[in-house]
Design a protein around this motif. Structure first.
Motif, PDB file in Angstrom:
ATOM      1  N   LEU A  22       4.722 -11.128  -7.525  1.00  0.00           N
ATOM      2  CA  LEU A  22       5.391 -12.380  -7.880  1.00  0.00           C
ATOM      3  C   LEU A  22       5.923 -13.084  -6.636  1.00  0.00           C
ATOM      4  CD1 LEU A  22       7.353 -11.266 -11.077  1.00  0.00           C
ATOM      5  CD2 LEU A  22       5.582 -13.038 -10.994  1.00  0.00           C
ATOM      6  N   ARG A  23       6.497 -12.304  -5.736  1.00  0.00           N
ATOM      7  CA  ARG A  23       7.030 -12.893  -4.508  1.00  0.00           C
ATOM      8  C   ARG A  23       5.906 -13.500  -3.677  1.00  0.00           C
ATOM      9  NH1 ARG A  23       9.632  -8.576  -2.482  1.00  0.00           N
ATOM     10  NH2 ARG A  23      11.547  -9.141  -3.567  1.00  0.00           N
ATOM     11  N   GLN A  65       8.328  -2.625  -9.155  1.00  0.00           N
ATOM     12  CA  GLN A  65       8.412  -3.102  -7.773  1.00  0.00           C
ATOM     13  C   GLN A  65       7.105  -3.755  -7.329  1.00  0.00           C
ATOM     14  OE1 GLN A  65       9.978   0.717  -5.991  1.00  0.00           O
ATOM     15  NE2 GLN A  65      11.149  -0.746  -4.786  1.00  0.00           N
ATOM     16  N   LEU A  66       6.007  -3.152  -7.720  1.00  0.00           N
ATOM     17  CA  LEU A  66       4.705  -3.734  -7.384  1.00  0.00           C
ATOM     18  C   LEU A  66       4.538  -5.115  -8.003  1.00  0.00           C
ATOM     19  CD1 LEU A  66       2.537  -0.516  -7.827  1.00  0.00           C
ATOM     20  CD2 LEU A  66       2.895  -1.733  -5.668  1.00  0.00           C
ATOM     21  N   GLU A 104       0.817  -1.201   0.000  1.00  0.00           N
ATOM     22  CA  GLU A 104       0.000   0.000   0.000  1.00  0.00           C
ATOM     23  C   GLU A 104       0.858   1.262   0.000  1.00  0.00           C
ATOM     24  OE1 GLU A 104      -2.826  -0.292   3.167  1.00  0.00           O
ATOM     25  OE2 GLU A 104      -4.079  -1.741   2.077  1.00  0.00           O
ATOM     26  N   TYR A 105       1.998   1.202   0.667  1.00  0.00           N
ATOM     27  CA  TYR A 105       2.903   2.362   0.645  1.00  0.00           C
ATOM     28  C   TYR A 105       3.376   2.628  -0.785  1.00  0.00           C
ATOM     29  CZ  TYR A 105       7.074   5.214   1.203  1.00  0.00           C
ATOM     30  OH  TYR A 105       8.014   6.209   1.079  1.00  0.00           O
ATOM     31  N   MET A 106       3.811   1.579  -1.482  1.00  0.00           N
ATOM     32  CA  MET A 106       4.275   1.752  -2.862  1.00  0.00           C
ATOM     33  C   MET A 106       3.142   2.216  -3.771  1.00  0.00           C
ATOM     34  SD  MET A 106       6.996  -1.343  -3.598  1.00  0.00           S
ATOM     35  CE  MET A 106       5.919  -2.689  -3.096  1.00  0.00           C
ATOM     36  N   LEU A 107       1.952   1.649  -3.571  1.00  0.00           N
ATOM     37  CA  LEU A 107       0.818   2.000  -4.423  1.00  0.00           C
ATOM     38  C   LEU A 107       0.407   3.454  -4.197  1.00  0.00           C
ATOM     39  CD1 LEU A 107      -1.000   0.690  -6.539  1.00  0.00           C
ATOM     40  CD2 LEU A 107      -2.569   0.038  -4.702  1.00  0.00           C
TER      41      LEU A 107
END
Length: 261
Positions: free
Chosen positions: A144-145, A138-139, A111-114
């Motif tokens: 994927l991770r 990165q998202l 959520e921080y990245m988004l």
């Protein structure tokens, strides 16, 4: 998408975080999606349909719709959806594409990245396009991770297996200790009953039988290789009654301790 260069991510105009109106719905269109669409639910309740498959969604629900997908959605007007969507395409062949759907439980980093990703374009920050491409990749890596991680119940199962085997090893390394099921269960952080059930299931023998077997196996070793007599072995392994030790030894080996040497 793991190996796609950030510059190949082309961010398209449909990008926003919105609070859906009570009467909101996403109508299914005859024409399929032409690009990727990252669709994330911050809060609320609803149903999203992808290619005729319904998903009940809430906080943490995250879709990566793909070119060719048909989508639609509705929500609970009493608990309206708050969501972010972002359309994009990738201008090079890709593999390692995230799964179409997952529900994130640990949402803080995503959520921080988004939030940062959306904010870049709302305020038209300098170099927003370049930073946005980096964050979008990165998202995708985050998804994927998550997709490759084990389900939570399997993680718990693996942790429990490790704990039980660690305790079995502890018993084997300390055969002379007065092991009690209650103490071993407490060491595992489990109730004695559940510990006993899982121990038998994973080790293949009841706890008490395993404790006795490890003592007798150690007794055989001491009698054969340590030059100790029956009394010394019984004492070393915590037996106060040498006759009880002899009976238990014969029960498990078919021989008296004195017949081993």
């Amino acid at each position: 998408m793991l190996h796609a260069s950030p510059s190949s991510f082309q961010i398209l105009p449909s990008l926003a975080k919105i609070v859906c109106e009570p009467g909101w719905k996403w109508q299914k269109r005859e024409k399929a999606l032409e690009n990727y669409d990252l669709f994330y639910v911050w809060s609320g309740e609803g149903t999203v349909i992808r290619n005729d498959e319904p998903f009940e969604v809430g906080k943490g629900s995250c879709f990566l719709f793909r070119p060719g997908d048909h989508t639609s959605a509705t929500h609970n007007p009493q608990k309206p959806l708050v969501l972010t969507y972002s359309h994009f395409r990738i201008n090079e062949p890709v593999s390692d594409i995230p799964q179409p759907y997952r529900r994130l439980t640990d949402t803080v980093d995503f959520e921080y990245m988004l939030s940062r990703y959306v904010r870049l374009f709302l305020v038209n920050t300098f170099a927003a396009q370049e930073e946005g491409q980096l964050i979008l990749k990165q998202l995708m890596i985050h998804l994927l991770r998550h997709d490759r991680e084990q389900p939570e119940e399997k993680k718990v199962s693996n942790q429990l297996t490790e704990v039980i085997h660690e305790i079995a090893n502890y018993v084997q390394q300390h055969p002379g200790k007065p092991h009690r099921v209650e103490d071993l269960a407490a060491r595992a952080g489990l109730s004695p009953r559940y510990f006993s059930i899982k121990f038998k299931e994973l080790i293949g023998t009841p706890v008490q039988s395993y404790i006795i077997r490890t003592r007798i196996e150690r007794a055989q070793h001491l009698l054969l290789h340590a030059g100790m007599n029956v009394t010394e072995v019984a004492d070393a392994l915590g037996y106060r009654d040498i006759f009880f030790f002899s009976r238990q030894f014969k029960q498990y080996t078919g021989k008296k301790p004195s017949e081993i040497r």
